[in-house]
Design an enzyme around this catalytic site. Structure first.
Site, PDB file in Angstrom:
ATOM      1  N   SER A 223       5.892  -2.684  12.145  1.00 11.90           N
ATOM      2  CA  SER A 223       5.820  -3.610  11.008  1.00 11.90           C
ATOM      3  C   SER A 223       6.990  -3.385  10.063  1.00 11.90           C
ATOM      4  CB  SER A 223       4.533  -3.383  10.224  1.00 11.90           C
ATOM      5  OG  SER A 223       3.432  -3.414  11.080  1.00 11.90           O
TER       6      SER A 223
ATOM      7  N   SER B 255       1.503  -0.236  -5.447  1.00 12.33           N
ATOM      8  CA  SER B 255       0.623  -0.536  -4.324  1.00 12.33           C
ATOM      9  C   SER B 255       0.117  -1.960  -4.472  1.00 12.33           C
ATOM     10  CB  SER B 255      -0.546   0.442  -4.307  1.00 12.33           C
ATOM     11  OG  SER B 255      -1.179   0.374  -3.047  1.00 12.33           O
TER      12      SER B 255
ATOM     13  N   CYS C 286      -5.707  -2.142  13.231  1.00  7.57           N
ATOM     14  CA  CYS C 286      -7.115  -2.233  12.809  1.00  7.57           C
ATOM     15  C   CYS C 286      -8.033  -1.600  13.849  1.00  7.57           C
ATOM     16  CB  CYS C 286      -7.512  -3.681  12.547  1.00  7.57           C
ATOM     17  SG  CYS C 286      -6.730  -4.338  11.047  1.00  7.57           S
TER      18      CYS C 286
ATOM     19  N   ASN D  29       4.908 -11.102   8.843  1.00  6.04           N
ATOM     20  CA  ASN D  29       3.631 -11.028   9.563  1.00  6.04           C
ATOM     21  C   ASN D  29       3.729 -11.665  10.943  1.00  6.04           C
ATOM     22  OD1 ASN D  29       0.613 -10.545   9.563  1.00  6.04           O
ATOM     23  ND2 ASN D  29       0.673 -12.753   9.919  1.00  6.04           N
TER      24      ASN D  29
ATOM     25  N   HIS E  15      -7.492  -9.126   3.497  1.00  7.55           N
ATOM     26  CA  HIS E  15      -6.639  -8.663   2.389  1.00  7.55           C
ATOM     27  C   HIS E  15      -7.337  -8.636   1.030  1.00  7.55           C
ATOM     28  CE1 HIS E  15      -2.823  -7.455   0.723  1.00  7.55           C
ATOM     29  NE2 HIS E  15      -3.111  -8.216  -0.314  1.00  7.55           N
TER      30      HIS E  15
ATOM     31  N   HIS F 125       0.816  -1.226   0.000  1.00  9.77           N
ATOM     32  CA  HIS F 125       0.000   0.000   0.000  1.00  9.77           C
ATOM     33  C   HIS F 125       0.851   1.277   0.000  1.00  9.77           C
ATOM     34  CE1 HIS F 125      -3.184  -2.798   0.998  1.00  9.77           C
ATOM     35  NE2 HIS F 125      -2.523  -3.191   2.060  1.00  9.77           N
TER      36      HIS F 125
ATOM     37  N   SER G  39      -5.632   1.822  -2.319  1.00  5.54           N
ATOM     38  CA  SER G  39      -4.955   2.179  -1.070  1.00  5.54           C
ATOM     39  C   SER G  39      -3.883   3.258  -1.198  1.00  5.54           C
ATOM     40  CB  SER G  39      -4.339   0.920  -0.453  1.00  5.54           C
ATOM     41  OG  SER G  39      -3.336   0.394  -1.300  1.00  5.54           O
TER      42      SER G  39
ATOM     43  N   ASP H  49       3.217  -7.565  -0.039  1.00  6.10           N
ATOM     44  CA  ASP H  49       2.102  -7.497   0.919  1.00  6.10           C
ATOM     45  C   ASP H  49       0.903  -8.177   0.268  1.00  6.10           C
ATOM     46  OD1 ASP H  49      -0.031  -6.893   2.563  1.00  6.10           O
ATOM     47  OD2 ASP H  49       0.491  -4.788   2.821  1.00  6.10           O
TER      48      ASP H  49
ATOM     49  N   GLU I   2       4.524  -9.261   4.128  1.00  5.00           N
ATOM     50  CA  GLU I   2       3.925  -8.446   5.176  1.00  5.00           C
ATOM     51  C   GLU I   2       2.711  -9.071   5.865  1.00  5.00           C
ATOM     52  OE1 GLU I   2       4.857  -5.459   6.221  1.00  5.00           O
ATOM     53  OE2 GLU I   2       3.084  -4.527   7.097  1.00  5.00           O
TER      54      GLU I   2
ATOM     55  N   GLN J 243      10.203  -5.365   8.464  1.00  4.30           N
ATOM     56  CA  GLN J 243      10.443  -5.504   7.023  1.00  4.30           C
ATOM     57  C   GLN J 243      11.895  -5.149   6.690  1.00  4.30           C
ATOM     58  OE1 GLN J 243       9.204  -6.698   4.409  1.00  4.30           O
ATOM     59  NE2 GLN J 243       6.970  -6.727   4.557  1.00  4.30           N
TER      60      GLN J 243
ATOM     61  N   HIS K  37      -3.366   2.157   8.636  1.00  4.66           N
ATOM     62  CA  HIS K  37      -2.906   2.234  10.024  1.00  4.66           C
ATOM     63  C   HIS K  37      -2.050   3.484  10.248  1.00  4.66           C
ATOM     64  CE1 HIS K  37      -4.443  -1.696  10.165  1.00  4.66           C
ATOM     65  NE2 HIS K  37      -3.345  -2.402  10.297  1.00  4.66           N
TER      66      HIS K  37
ATOM     67  N   LYS L 199       4.743  -7.559  14.714  1.00  2.21           N
ATOM     68  CA  LYS L 199       3.912  -7.224  13.549  1.00  2.21           C
ATOM     69  C   LYS L 199       2.472  -7.647  13.834  1.00  2.21           C
ATOM     70  CE  LYS L 199       1.996  -7.000   9.424  1.00  2.21           C
ATOM     71  NZ  LYS L 199       0.613  -7.446   9.187  1.00  2.21           N
TER      72      LYS L 199
ATOM     73  N   ASP M 252       0.227  -4.502  14.517  1.00  2.00           N
ATOM     74  CA  ASP M 252      -0.382  -3.937  13.301  1.00  2.00           C
ATOM     75  C   ASP M 252      -1.781  -4.523  13.090  1.00  2.00           C
ATOM     76  OD1 ASP M 252      -1.105  -4.340  10.492  1.00  2.00           O
ATOM     77  OD2 ASP M 252       0.880  -3.685   9.885  1.00  2.00           O
ATOM     78  N   ASN M 253      -1.867  -5.858  13.051  1.00  2.00           N
ATOM     79  CA  ASN M 253      -3.146  -6.490  12.742  1.00  2.00           C
ATOM     80  C   ASN M 253      -4.188  -6.127  13.801  1.00  2.00           C
ATOM     81  OD1 ASN M 253      -1.036  -7.687  11.325  1.00  2.00           O
ATOM     82  ND2 ASN M 253      -2.064  -9.649  11.133  1.00  2.00           N
TER      83      ASN M 253
HETATM   84  P1  NAI Z   1      -6.039 -14.740  11.552  1.00  2.00           P
HETATM   85  O1  NAI Z   1      -5.790 -16.043  10.933  1.00  2.00           O
HETATM   86  O2  NAI Z   1      -5.400 -14.373  12.845  1.00  2.00           O
HETATM   87  O3  NAI Z   1      -7.619 -14.512  11.748  1.00  2.00           O
HETATM   88  C1  NAI Z   1      -8.605 -14.891  10.845  1.00  2.00           C
HETATM   89  C2  NAI Z   1      -9.716 -15.552  11.660  1.00  2.00           C
HETATM   90  O4  NAI Z   1     -10.841 -15.805  10.821  1.00  2.00           O
HETATM   91  C3  NAI Z   1      -9.285 -16.891  12.250  1.00  2.00           C
HETATM   92  O5  NAI Z   1      -9.449 -16.893  13.655  1.00  2.00           O
HETATM   93  C4  NAI Z   1     -10.194 -17.898  11.561  1.00  2.00           C
HETATM   94  O6  NAI Z   1     -10.539 -18.980  12.414  1.00  2.00           O
HETATM   95  C5  NAI Z   1     -11.404 -17.049  11.207  1.00  2.00           C
HETATM   96  N1  NAI Z   1     -12.210 -17.577  10.107  1.00  2.00           N
HETATM   97  C6  NAI Z   1     -11.806 -18.244   8.984  1.00  2.00           C
HETATM   98  N2  NAI Z   1     -12.861 -18.589   8.227  1.00  2.00           N
HETATM   99  C7  NAI Z   1     -13.960 -18.123   8.870  1.00  2.00           C
HETATM  100  C8  NAI Z   1     -15.357 -18.156   8.586  1.00  2.00           C
HETATM  101  N3  NAI Z   1     -15.825 -18.775   7.508  1.00  2.00           N
HETATM  102  N4  NAI Z   1     -16.196 -17.546   9.462  1.00  2.00           N
HETATM  103  C9  NAI Z   1     -15.740 -16.946  10.585  1.00  2.00           C
HETATM  104  N5  NAI Z   1     -14.429 -16.891  10.912  1.00  2.00           N
HETATM  105  C10 NAI Z   1     -13.550 -17.462  10.061  1.00  2.00           C
HETATM  106  O7  NAI Z   1      -5.653 -13.648  10.445  1.00  2.00           O
HETATM  107  P2  NAI Z   1      -5.451 -12.066  10.689  1.00  2.00           P
HETATM  108  O8  NAI Z   1      -4.024 -11.802  10.947  1.00  2.00           O
HETATM  109  O9  NAI Z   1      -6.478 -11.609  11.637  1.00  2.00           O
HETATM  110  O10 NAI Z   1      -5.741 -11.517   9.223  1.00  2.00           O
HETATM  111  C11 NAI Z   1      -7.029 -11.586   8.630  1.00  2.00           C
HETATM  112  C12 NAI Z   1      -6.997 -10.934   7.255  1.00  2.00           C
HETATM  113  O11 NAI Z   1      -6.717  -9.541   7.383  1.00  2.00           O
HETATM  114  C13 NAI Z   1      -5.912 -11.471   6.321  1.00  2.00           C
HETATM  115  O12 NAI Z   1      -6.407 -11.455   5.007  1.00  2.00           O
HETATM  116  C14 NAI Z   1      -4.794 -10.453   6.475  1.00  2.00           C
HETATM  117  O13 NAI Z   1      -3.924 -10.493   5.381  1.00  2.00           O
HETATM  118  C15 NAI Z   1      -5.587  -9.184   6.576  1.00  2.00           C
HETATM  119  N6  NAI Z   1      -4.954  -8.035   7.227  1.00  2.00           N
HETATM  120  C16 NAI Z   1      -5.474  -6.814   6.886  1.00  2.00           C
HETATM  121  C17 NAI Z   1      -4.974  -5.669   7.465  1.00  2.00           C
HETATM  122  C18 NAI Z   1      -5.516  -4.346   7.080  1.00  2.00           C
HETATM  123  O14 NAI Z   1      -4.922  -3.327   7.401  1.00  2.00           O
HETATM  124  N7  NAI Z   1      -6.640  -4.269   6.413  1.00  2.00           N
HETATM  125  C19 NAI Z   1      -3.876  -5.717   8.465  1.00  2.00           C
HETATM  126  C20 NAI Z   1      -3.451  -7.057   8.788  1.00  2.00           C
HETATM  127  C21 NAI Z   1      -3.987  -8.168   8.187  1.00  2.00           C
END
Ligand code: NAI
Length: 478
Positions: A407, A76, A240, A226, A346, A53, A81, A139, A201, A411, A399, A231, A235-236
Site C-alpha cells: 500500500s 492519525s 483484513c 486504493n 472506515h 493511522h 489507531s 486516509d 489511501e 502511496q 495490518h 493496494k 491490503d483490504n
Molecule cells: P467495497 O466497495 O469493495 O466493499 C463494500 C461492500 O459492501 C460492497 O460489496 C457493497 O455492495 C456492500 N454493501 C454496501 N451497502 C451494504 C449494505 N447495506 N448491506 C450489505 N452490504 C453492503 O469496499 P472495501 O474496499 O471492501 O472497503 C470497505 C470499507 O472498509 C471502506 O470504508 C474502506 O475505507 C474500509 N477499509 C478498512 C480497512 C481497515 O483496515 N479497517 C482497510 C481497507 C478498507
C-alpha cells in the site's frame, strides 16, 4: 532542532524504534524505493501533510518520504489507531533523543477526543510561519475535507449553524473550522492554493474524492491509491484477513471456531474478513446488496442472508460496507446474549452507536479500553469493540508490515508522481498506471522467494503484450 509536536510519551521511542527496525525488514517495497530514489531526492521541496493511522508501518512510510527529501507533518486518521511508541520514535527520529528530538512533527496519540482529533488534523495543515503543506497524503479524506469545507465556508462568510441532524463528529468539526476562521479569515483559500495534490489511501476517502470531482469542487488533483491492484486486492483483503481476528482475539479472547459470524458486505474487506473467520472454524454468513458480490459469497460456500433473518443466531457481527446504519439499535436489541459487534469499515456510522446509547434502561460497562459491554434492561448484553470504530486498529495494531509495504509503496510512488509531474494532472481523480502497479508487486516477490516466469518474445507477441509488461488490459479485474 526544535519543532512542535504532540504525542503521548517520547520515552517510548526506543520500543518504537525496535519495532520500526523489524518492520523495515518486512517492508521491501518501501526500502527499495529508498534505495532507488535516495540519491535523486524527488520529494525535495515537498511539504506533506499526512493523515493516516500512526502505526509502526506508517512510521516506515514517513521515514521513506523524508529519505526521498520531503518535509512531513503527521496526524492519525482515527482517534484509537495510533501506536504511541511508533509516534514517539518518529518524533525522536533515528538519531535524536527525547531531550533533542530530530525527527518529524507528529500530532497523534491513542485515545484522542474528537476535538483533539480535529485539532491534530488542523496542526498538520498549519506549518510554521503561517504556511501550509503543498501535498496531502490522506486516509479516509478528513484532511482533504478540512481544506475543502474551510474554503467553502470561508467563501460563504460563515460556518453553518449547528443542526440537530449533525453527528457529534460533524458538530465538533464545524466548531474547529469556526475557530480557525475566527483566527485567520483567509486561512483555507491560502492553504488550498499551495496544495499540488492529494494521494488517498482508502475506499471511503476515494468515494469522497470522486464526488468532489463530479461536482466540479475538487480543488487539486488526486491519486486514488486504493484502486491500485496492489493496494485494494491486498491490503483490504489479506490485511483484513490478518487483522480482523487479531482485533477480535485481543479484545475478547473468545474462541471463534464453531461460532456463527455475520460479515456485512462482501467487497474486498468483506472477502478477507469472511475468509479469516472461516479459517478459524466459524460458520460465516454474509449480507450483501450487490448481486455479484452475493453470488461470489455463495460460490465460496457462505450462506448469504438478510441481517434480520439471522440476527438472533450469530455470535459475532462485523461490518465492512463503508456504508451507514448497517447494524441499528433495533438489531442490537435482538442479538444473542454476549454477541460481539464490531466494525472494520472506515467510519463509525456503520453501527448506530448513538441509537444504542439511547435504548431505554441500557448501561455501558468498560471491560477494558475499546471493549464495552452494553447491558439491556432485561439483563442481556452485547460486547461492542472500539466504540464502533475500526476494530483492527482500535483493538489491535492494524495490518502487518508486509501488506502495508505494498500500500505504502503505492502511496510513495503516487506522491512522487503528483509532486514531480504537476502539469500532467488536472483537478480530477487518477489511478496509477499499470506498469507502476506491477512494479510494486515486483518489489515484493524476492522476499517471498517467488520465481517469476518470463515471457518469450514470441509468447509476448502472441498475447499482445510487451515482454516487460504491462501484462493485462485496463479492464482486467484480477
Ligand atoms: P467495497 O466497495 O469493495 O466493499 C463494500 C461492500 O459492501 C460492497 O460489496 C457493497 O455492495 C456492500 N454493501 C454496501 N451497502 C451494504 C449494505 N447495506 N448491506 C450489505 N452490504 C453492503 O469496499 P472495501 O474496499 O471492501 O472497503 C470497505 C470499507 O472498509 C471502506 O470504508 C474502506 O475505507 C474500509 N477499509 C478498512 C480497512 C481497515 O483496515 N479497517 C482497510 C481497507 C478498507
Amino acid at each position: 532542532m526544535s519543532f512542535d509536536f504532540k504525542v503521548k510519551d517520547l520515552s517510548l521511542h526506543e520500543a518504537g524504534r525496535h519495532q520500526l527496525r523489524l518492520a523495515e525488514h518486512e517492508m521491501p517495497g518501501l526500502m527499495s524505493l529508498r534505495e532507488e530514489y535516495g540519491a535523486s531526492q524527488p520529494l525535495k521541496g515537498a511539504k506533506i501533510a499526512g493523515s493516516l493511522h500512526m502505526t509502526v508501518q506508517t512510521a516506515v512510510l514517513i521515514e521513506t518520504l523524508t529519505a526521498l527529501g520531503a518535509q512531513v507533518r503527521w496526524a492519525s486518521c482515527n482517534i484509537y489507531s495510533t501506536q504511541d511508541e511508533a509516534a514517539a520514535a518518529v518524533v525522536v527520529g533515528p538519531h535524536g533523543t527525547p531531550e533533542d528530538p530530530q525527527g518529524v512533527p507528529v500530532f497523534a496519540w491513542k485515545g484522542e477526543t474528537l476535538p483533539e482529533y480535529w485539532d491534530c488534523t488542523n496542526q498538520i495543515l498549519t506549518w510554521p510561519g503561517g504556511d501550509g503543506p503543498n501535498m496531502i497524503l490522506d486516509d479516509g479524506g478528513d484532511a482533504t475535507m478540512l481544506v475543502h469545507k474551510g474554503v467553502e465556508w470561508e467563501a460563504a462568510g460563515q460556518v453553518p449553524a449547528a443542526s440537530d441532524e449533525d453527528s457529534e463528529e460533524f458538530a465538533v468539526f464545524k466548531e474547529l473550522v469556526r475557530g480557525t476562521l475566527a483566527e485567520d479569515p483567509q486561512k483555507w483559500t491560502r492553504i488550498a492554493a499551495q496544495i499540488k495534490g492529494v494521494t488517498e489511501e482508502t475506499t471511503t476517502g476515494v468515494h469522497r474524492l470522486y464526488e468532489l470531482a463530479q461536482s466540479g469542487e475538487l480543488l487539486f488533483p488526486a491519486i486514488n491509491v486504493n484502486d491500485s491492484v496492489t493496494k485494494s486486492k491486498f491490503d483490504n483483503k489479506y490485511g483484513c484477513r490478518h487483522s480482523l481476528i487479531d482485533g477480535i482475539n485481543r479484545a475478547t479472547d473468545v474462541l471463534i471456531g464453531g461460532k456463527v459470524a455475520v460479515v456485512c458486505g462482501y467487497g474486498d474487506v468483506g472477502k478477507g474478513c469472511a475468509e479469516s473467520l472461516a479459517g478459524q472454524g466459524a460458520r460465516v454468513i454474509v449480507t450483501e446488496i450487490d448481486p455479484i458480490c452475493a453470488l461470489q459469497a455463495a460460490m465460496e460456500g457462505f450462506q448469504v442472508a438478510k441481517l434480520e433473518s439471522v440476527i438472533g443466531e450469530a455470535d459475532i457481527f462485523v461490518t465492512t460496507t463503508g456504508n451507514f446504519d448497517i447494524i441499528t439499535a433495533e438489531h442490537m436489541q435482538q442479538m444473542k446474549n454476549k454477541a460481539i459487534v464490531g466494525n472494520i469499515g472506515h467510519f463509525d456510522n456503520e453501527i448506530d452507536m448513538a441509537g444504542l446509547a439511547k435504548v431505554p434502561g441500557i448501561t455501558k460497562t468498560e471491560i477494558k479500553p475499546q471493549v464495552h459491554e452494553w447491558t439491556f434492561a432485561d439483563g442481556r448484553s452485547i460486547i461492542v469493540l472500539s466504540e464502533g470504530r475500526l476494530l483492527n486498529l482500535g483493538n489491535a495494531t492494524g495490518h502487518p508490515s508486509f501488506v502495508m509495504s505494498n500500500s505504502f509503496a503505492n502511496q510513495t510512488i503516487a506522491q512522487i508522481e503528483l509532486f514531480t509531474k504537476q502539469g500532467d494532472y488536472d483537478k480530477q481523480v487518477y489511478v496509477l498506471p499499470k506498469h507502476l502497479d506491477e512494479k510494486v508487486a515486483r518489489l515484493h516477490l524476492d522476499a517471498l522467494g517467488v520465481e517469476l516466469t518470463e515471457l518469450t518474445k514470441a509468447q509476448a507477441e502472441y498475447i499482445g503484450v510487451d515482454v516487460a509488461g504491462p501484462y493485462k488490459p485496463e479492464h482486467y479485474r484480477y
